[in-house]
Design a protein around this motif. Structure first.
Motif, mmCIF file in Angstrom:
data_model
loop_
_atom_site.group_PDB
_atom_site.id
_atom_site.type_symbol
_atom_site.label_atom_id
_atom_site.label_comp_id
_atom_site.label_asym_id
_atom_site.label_seq_id
_atom_site.Cartn_x
_atom_site.Cartn_y
_atom_site.Cartn_z
ATOM 1 N N MET A 114 -1.150 -1.724 -1.233
ATOM 2 C CA MET A 114 -1.802 -1.814 0.290
ATOM 3 C C MET A 114 -0.894 -2.555 1.180
ATOM 4 S SD MET A 114 -5.880 -2.936 -0.219
ATOM 5 C CE MET A 114 -5.865 -3.000 1.299
ATOM 6 N N LEU A 124 0.804 -1.052 4.890
ATOM 7 C CA LEU A 124 0.573 -2.359 5.929
ATOM 8 C C LEU A 124 -0.920 -2.148 5.961
ATOM 9 C CD1 LEU A 124 2.989 -1.138 9.037
ATOM 10 C CD2 LEU A 124 3.164 -3.108 7.211
ATOM 11 N N LEU A 125 -1.517 -2.044 4.971
ATOM 12 C CA LEU A 125 -2.966 -2.257 5.095
ATOM 13 C C LEU A 125 -3.812 -3.628 4.652
ATOM 14 C CD1 LEU A 125 -3.981 1.212 3.370
ATOM 15 C CD2 LEU A 125 -4.823 0.469 5.793
ATOM 16 N N ASP A 126 -2.785 -4.340 4.047
ATOM 17 C CA ASP A 126 -3.399 -5.702 3.564
ATOM 18 C C ASP A 126 -2.948 -6.802 4.620
ATOM 19 O OD1 ASP A 126 -4.044 -7.897 2.223
ATOM 20 O OD2 ASP A 126 -3.162 -7.323 0.379
ATOM 21 N N PRO A 127 -4.099 -7.341 5.172
ATOM 22 C CA PRO A 127 -4.079 -8.291 6.294
ATOM 23 C C PRO A 127 -3.248 -9.534 5.526
ATOM 24 C CG PRO A 127 -6.271 -7.996 5.759
ATOM 25 C CD PRO A 127 -5.516 -6.777 5.075
ATOM 26 N N PRO A 168 1.154 1.476 13.588
ATOM 27 C CA PRO A 168 0.520 1.641 12.115
ATOM 28 C C PRO A 168 0.128 2.532 11.561
ATOM 29 C CG PRO A 168 -0.151 -0.440 13.558
ATOM 30 C CD PRO A 168 0.621 0.521 14.451
ATOM 31 N N GLU A 169 -0.530 3.389 12.507
ATOM 32 C CA GLU A 169 -1.144 4.603 12.165
ATOM 33 C C GLU A 169 -0.032 5.512 11.820
ATOM 34 O OE1 GLU A 169 -2.204 3.236 15.231
ATOM 35 O OE2 GLU A 169 -4.001 2.324 14.175
ATOM 36 N N ARG A 178 1.100 4.687 8.190
ATOM 37 C CA ARG A 178 0.306 4.935 7.031
ATOM 38 C C ARG A 178 0.075 6.443 6.830
ATOM 39 N NH1 ARG A 178 -3.688 1.020 10.079
ATOM 40 N NH2 ARG A 178 -2.714 -0.883 9.486
ATOM 41 N N TYR A 196 -1.777 5.344 1.184
ATOM 42 C CA TYR A 196 -2.377 4.721 -0.019
ATOM 43 C C TYR A 196 -3.422 5.534 -0.251
ATOM 44 C CZ TYR A 196 -4.879 1.201 -2.133
ATOM 45 O OH TYR A 196 -5.684 0.246 -3.125
ATOM 46 N N PRO A 213 -6.506 4.871 -2.479
ATOM 47 C CA PRO A 213 -7.287 4.003 -3.462
ATOM 48 C C PRO A 213 -7.844 4.286 -4.599
ATOM 49 C CG PRO A 213 -7.965 4.214 -1.191
ATOM 50 C CD PRO A 213 -7.369 5.233 -1.474
ATOM 51 N N GLY A 251 -4.191 7.343 8.280
ATOM 52 C CA GLY A 251 -3.750 7.184 9.794
ATOM 53 C C GLY A 251 -4.763 7.135 10.695
ATOM 54 N N GLN A 257 -5.133 -3.586 10.678
ATOM 55 C CA GLN A 257 -5.741 -3.803 9.236
ATOM 56 C C GLN A 257 -7.241 -4.057 9.222
ATOM 57 O OE1 GLN A 257 -2.788 -6.593 8.760
ATOM 58 N NE2 GLN A 257 -1.341 -5.320 7.516
#
Lengths: 234, 268
Positions: A54, A58-61, A79-80, A83, A88, A90, B175, B262
């Protein structure tokens, strides 16, 4: 220079913002992936494998890292679009649409896929025939496109999710135990499809796996006690 | 006297006796809840007392404001009503994160501006323009509706986002923008906030005589005039509830996301 690299990869859980030192899951890890390479990530449950994946997307704060893709720093992406290129997948399959077809087409309705902001020219929305072929390849030939995904088994759902992520043709795929609940035959089909994407599209694939090595990975990394080490291949 | 009470336009005052009988009715209901062990007697009596005091206070204030006939006093009262509505909204909405004063204030202010410009100034068009007997009740009714709708929508939004944790993550991982990932929750929450308003609009006149029309008729007004007023108010309320509901969702959905887009569900 690596195709995809991560440095100073850390994940720290702070109880609240006033607290200086939270629980550190891992810190200062580095890893890299080459174009068309499959790398496996193993390690005991709770060691933070999913958090590594993650963080790379760049998904994990709670995580921070210095990431590059084809020499470009992640900060130069939105960020988009990051990603969209570093997808990722899951462990837990989530298919909210009413049909398998709609579920696979879901991300193609996102704005990022409607106007090409990503690196490569935008990936065309797949036609039903391509999705059908993909499902067949994954051993889901008995799953009709109009089937409600909620009626599928978890193993079937996981493969539909995998197909959806692959249809996006990312540069890097971070696959989190997609073959965890599968029989050896289906698991092999999943492996073959990832192998195919790596070889023909140059996709770099990082797989979290608990199963025995299937010989497709060029390296096996092991995460334990916050440390990442290279495992000897048998 | 008896003949007079049948004439249209007669006004029947409620005196101390009437209020006492009302309290007797509440007391009876309270006793019933005690017998049935519903555990609501205390809060019921307390809310009844509170509502009497608040309504009487409001009555006195409006009376004073009408007599004063000063635009600044009218505006000051409206500002006070909006601020009180913000506070009520925030306490009524369960499970929302802190720091939502500004979005709620902005939503209510915009809604008040729209409703009072359209309903009060354009449709009813009183003279003088600040006529408190129009502006204050219209503002009050609108705030009452909107407070309920926004509070419900906000609580639902944050709990729905938490429940959709994995779904939101999957959307983002492919995305999606935060708005795209939050959209199903935004729609579900806004809808939930609207249900009572839409239901009221559809059922009014058949079984239910809405409060405002009932009040106007009971106070001796022309029922047809009352119906027209009620329609304008109900239709305007529904529209403004949709606008306010949408606005608050747009203003708060980003609270579930970090600067790097996020997902960060609020655990309250």
């Amino acid at each position: 220079m690596s195709y995809f690299s991560a440095h100073a990869l850390s994940c720290v859980f702070k109880q609240d913002s006033s607290q200086q030192n939270g629980k550190t899951l891992f810190s200062n890890l580095s890893l890299h992936l080459e174009r068309g390479e499959i790398v496996d990530l193993t390690g005991p449950s709770g060691s933070g494998k999913s958090h590594v994946l993650m963080a790379l997307a760049l998904l994990d704060p709670h995580a921070s890292a210095k990431l590059t893709l084809e020499g470009r720093d992640s900060s130069s992406f939105t960020p988009e679009s990051w990603r969209r290129n570093v997808v990722y997948l899951p462990q837990r399959p989530v298919l909210t649409s009413d049909t398998v077809l709609d579920a696979v087409l879901l991300p193609f309705g996102f704005s990022i896929n409607r106007n090409a902001k990503g690196l490569r020219p935008q990936t065309a929305k797949p036609v039903a025939k391509q999705i059908r072929n993909g499902l067949d390849e994954l051993g889901l030939d008995d799953v009709e496109l109009v089937r409600n995904p909620a009626m599928l088994s978890v193993g079937q759902q996981a493969r539909v999710c995998l197909l959806r992520s692959l249809m996006l043709q990312p540069k890097v795929l971070l696959s989190d135990e997609v073959d965890a609940g599968l029989d050896p035959d289906s698991s092999d089909k999943v492996g073959a499809m990832l192998q195919n994407a790596a070889t023909h599209m140059g996709m770099a694939v990082l797989r979290v796996r608990h199963r025995n090595s299937d010989g497709r990975a060029s390296r096996i990394l092991s995460l334990a006690h916050g440390r990442l080490s290279r495992q000897e291949m048998e | 006297m008896i003949i007079a009470s049948h004439t249209a336009g007669a006004v029947y005052d409620i005196n101390i006796f009437g209020l006492s009988v009302t309290f007797l009715l509440v007391a009876l209901a309270a006793i019933l809840t005690v017998v049935m062990r519903l555990g609501m007697a205390k809060s019921m009596i307390w809310s009844t007392l509170r509502s009497l005091l608040q309504l009487l206070a409001m009555g006195y204030i409006i009376k004073y404001v009408i007599e004063a006939n000063n635009p600044w006093i009218v505006l000051a009262l409206m500002v006070f009503m909006v601020i009180a509505a913000v506070q009520i909204t925030l306490t009524r909405a369960d499970g929302i994160p802190r720091g939502l004063v500004m979005p709620v204030l902005l939503t209510l202010m915009v809604s008040v501006l729209i409703v009072d410009s359209v309903v009060s100034e354009l449709i009813i068009a009183p003279s003088p323009w600040y006529a408190p007997q129009i502006l204050i009740p219209v503002t009050g009714m609108m705030l009452g509706n909107l407070v309920a709708a926004i509070a419900v929508a906000m609580s639902r939004f944050f709990s729905d986002m938490k429940a959709r944790e994995y779904e939101v993550e999957v959307y983002l991982s492919m995305g999606a923008t935060p708005f795209e990932a939050a959209k199903p929750s935004i729609i579900a929450s806004a809808k939930l906030g609207l249900i009572p308003t839409i239901a009221q609009l559809a059922s009014s006149g058949i079984v239910l005589i809405p409060g405002m029309m009932a009040g106007q008729i009971m106070a001796g007004g022309d029922p047809l005039e009352a119906a027209k007023y009620q329609f304008v108010v109900l239709a305007a309320l529904s529209s403004i509830t949709i606008i306010g509901d949408t606005l608050i969702m747009i203003l708060i959905y980003r609270r579930c996301f970090t600067e790097l887009d996020q997902f960060e569900p609020h655990t309250v």
